[in-house]
Design an enzyme around this catalytic site. Structure first.
Site, PDB file in Angstrom:
ATOM      1  N   ASP A  77      11.279  -3.487   9.725  1.00 55.15           N
ATOM      2  CA  ASP A  77      11.652  -2.513   9.602  1.00 55.15           C
ATOM      3  C   ASP A  77      11.447  -2.966   7.931  1.00 55.15           C
ATOM      4  OD1 ASP A  77      12.244  -1.091  11.129  1.00 55.15           O
ATOM      5  OD2 ASP A  77      14.423  -0.212  10.618  1.00 55.15           O
ATOM      6  N   SER A  96      19.351  -2.434   9.840  1.00 56.01           N
ATOM      7  CA  SER A  96      18.726  -2.612   8.428  1.00 56.01           C
ATOM      8  C   SER A  96      19.384  -2.434   7.312  1.00 56.01           C
ATOM      9  CB  SER A  96      17.776  -1.176   9.050  1.00 56.01           C
ATOM     10  OG  SER A  96      16.569  -1.806   9.322  1.00 56.01           O
ATOM     11  N   ASP A 103      21.430   2.315   8.767  1.00 52.60           N
ATOM     12  CA  ASP A 103      20.564   1.781   7.984  1.00 52.60           C
ATOM     13  C   ASP A 103      20.621   2.303   6.859  1.00 52.60           C
ATOM     14  OD1 ASP A 103      19.263   1.134  10.246  1.00 52.60           O
ATOM     15  OD2 ASP A 103      17.974   3.065  10.166  1.00 52.60           O
TER      16      ASP A 103
END
Length: 546
Positions: free
Chosen positions: A25, A87, A151
């Protein structure tokens, strides 16, 4: 780099990738003190995801094309991220201090949200980051199920002066985007209601993005905290099927609510507009203050399982400028203009070249394995268009698999054959096909990988999408394709429909590739424009040379 060295060990020439090992990512891209920073999920120990004990790789650039690795920004060194720094996003705070919010996998393998700050904001390379002892700043909520809480988005500031972020979570089995507020970036409080809750068929969401856009048709970008009359927002969510979908709407920063522009698409992000109809995942955007635009990054992983043998795996799509189309409902995506700094030799077909039924025209004279190709196809006659079976209306990918480039038709297939071998045993086809439907015409775009490689054990799908174009009125379709050894990125209709693919042609290991315009339809197609530029090799983390 002024020439065209063939990248070693299958590397791409101008797409972002680390010098070795695994990446996935994109995290926290930002522009700060005259430098672009790109962070990414990175396994510094091998060319696979491993057990998920990931770090944040970190590279810097002056132009978003050439990149230098400056060492990891975050490593799993603390109890709150002992099993991985996953992430997140980056935000520049008032006073100019960058901050990172990221998901940590703690010592008990629980997902929590942590903060880190640039140790020396005056360092143009931002090489050192410190994690305060107050982490985690957002522990796992009691109502989150499945250990799915991750995230964090880039933070934005509301008109009340409070910071806000979104974190995706599985709340009672429902994929949701939770909003947290903070006055100091250290103490965060969750809103009572989520910004978005999916249907129960979608328990897991990933990699959210929420960002403002200028009025429809305006190409300039906006800072993440922009609000007010005329400002629309894009909510992007990634589902666990590895697809990125988005919805345009109006975000109210007082109530923290999002009202979609297309409510008929429902709560399941899988029914929203697709960001890219090919092989692309986990996108992340940022506001480029230098050029006043919004730029999109996205991970493009491997399709051949060969990362261990190569010693690396995963690339990023070439950065794209994005803006709202005139209809106010969809995004336009286009490679950032800096790619033109790599252009070297230019070739093209003669003006208004006609490609007869069943024919091909070679575009020779450049190294077409790393190239930027722009074409416009004119369709003089639509009468031969085949009738579309309604069963395909919701399954353009299935239609593309059923009627690939080798299936001759009425109006199309026509387009480009890229990364083709001399004997045409290998090629990747990017093409269009026109169908009759309900008294009108529908245009199918396809990237067909079925002949892309003779190698065994490679996933070679076909990707498809219907274009929202009035081909009866326009009588032409535009296509831009970026070719870079193992990746093909295509932008149709001025960037309104995009399609990315990974390919692994066997012939490229021993010979050059060829490029063709082709037409396997029943009538002639005119190529009113075709320009192709050979692209130089960028300097990317030691993979090329300035």
């Amino acid at each position: 780099m002024n020439g065209l060295e063939h990248p070693r060990n299958g590397r791409t020439a101008y797409h972002f990738q680390p010098a070795k090992f695994w990446q996935n990512d994109p995290n926290g891209p930002l522009y700060h003190n005259g430098m672009y920073h790109f962070f990414y999920q990175y396994n510094p120990h091998g060319a696979t995801w491993g057990d998920g004990t990931l770090s944040w790789g970190h590279s810097v650039s002056g132009d978003l094309v050439n990149w230098a690795d400056v060492g990891n920004a975050l490593d799993p060194t603390s109890p709150f991220d002992a099993n991985g720094c996953w992430s997140g996003s980056a935000t520049v705070l008032p006073g100019g201090r960058p901050a990172i919010l990221y998901t940590g996998i703690d010592a008990n393998r629980v997902q929590v949200q942590n903060v880190a700050f640039a140790k020396n904001p005056a360092d143009p390379l931002l090489r050192e980051w410190e994690k305060p002892d107050c982490n985690p700043v957002m522990p796992m909520p009691a109502d989150v199920t499945g250990n799915n809480f991750r995230d964090p988005t880039e933070a934005w500031r509301g008109r009340d002066g409070l910071w806000r972020i979104g974190v995706v979570a599985e709340v009672g089995g429902v994929g949701s985007l939770l909003v947290y507020r903070s006055a100091d970036f250290l103490r965060w409080e969750r809103n009572a209601a989520p910004l978005h809750a999916s249907s129960r068929d979608v328990p897991v969401l990933e990699c959210p993005d929420l960002f403002p856009m200028a009025p429809p048709g305006a190409a300039e970008g906006l800072d993440v905290s922009a609000s007010g009359a005329g400002v629309l927002h894009v909510l992007k969510l990634t589902d666990f099927a590895k697809e990125d979908h988005y919805m345009v709407g109006r975000y109210d920063d007082e109530a923290d609510t999002f009202v979609p522009a297309e409510p008929e698409r429902g709560d399941d992000p899988g029914n929203w507009r697709r960001l890219d109809h090919g092989h692309l995942y986990a996108s992340k955007s940022f506001y480029d203050a230098r050029n006043k635009r919004r730029v999109l990054w996205a991970w493009v992983d491997e399709n051949d399982g060969g990362g261990v043998a190569r010693g690396w795996a995963g690339i990023q799509a070439f950065p794209r400028a994005i803006w709202l189309d005139a209809d106010g409902k969809r995004l336009v995506q286009w490679p950032i203009e800096e790619i033109e700094t790599l252009r070297r030799k230019r070739v093209g077909l003669q003006w208004a070249t006609e490609v007869e039924a069943g024919g091909r025209k070679e575009v020779a004279g450049i190294v077409s394995s790393q190239a930027d190709v722009q074409a416009v196809f004119e369709i003089p006659n639509l009468e031969e268009a085949e009738t579309l079976d309604p069963k395909w209306l919701q399954d353009p990918k299935g239609l593309s698999a059923e009627m690939g480039a080798s299936a001759h038709g009425g109006v199309g297939p026509f387009g480009l054959l890229v990364l083709a071998s001399g004997d045409l045993e290998e090629y990747t086809a990017v093409f269009f096909r026109v169908f009759k439907h309900d008294g009108k015409y529908k245009v199918l775009m396809c990237t067909d990988l079925t002949r892309s490689s003779r190698k065994e054990g490679i996933n070679k799908p076909s990707y498809g999408a219907f274009l929202d174009v009035d081909v009866e009125k326009e009588r032409s379709i535009s296509l831009r394709t970026l070719i870079d050894h193992t990746v093909v990125e295509s932008f149709a209709d001025g960037g309104r429909t995009c399609m990315t693919a990974r390919v692994y042609p066997e012939h490229a290991e021993a010979e050059g590739s060829r490029l063709y315009a082709f037409n396997y339809g029943a009538g002639a197609v005119k190529v009113s424009k075709l320009e192709a530029w050979e692209l130089a090799t960028a300097a990317v983390n030691g993979g090329g040379h300035m």
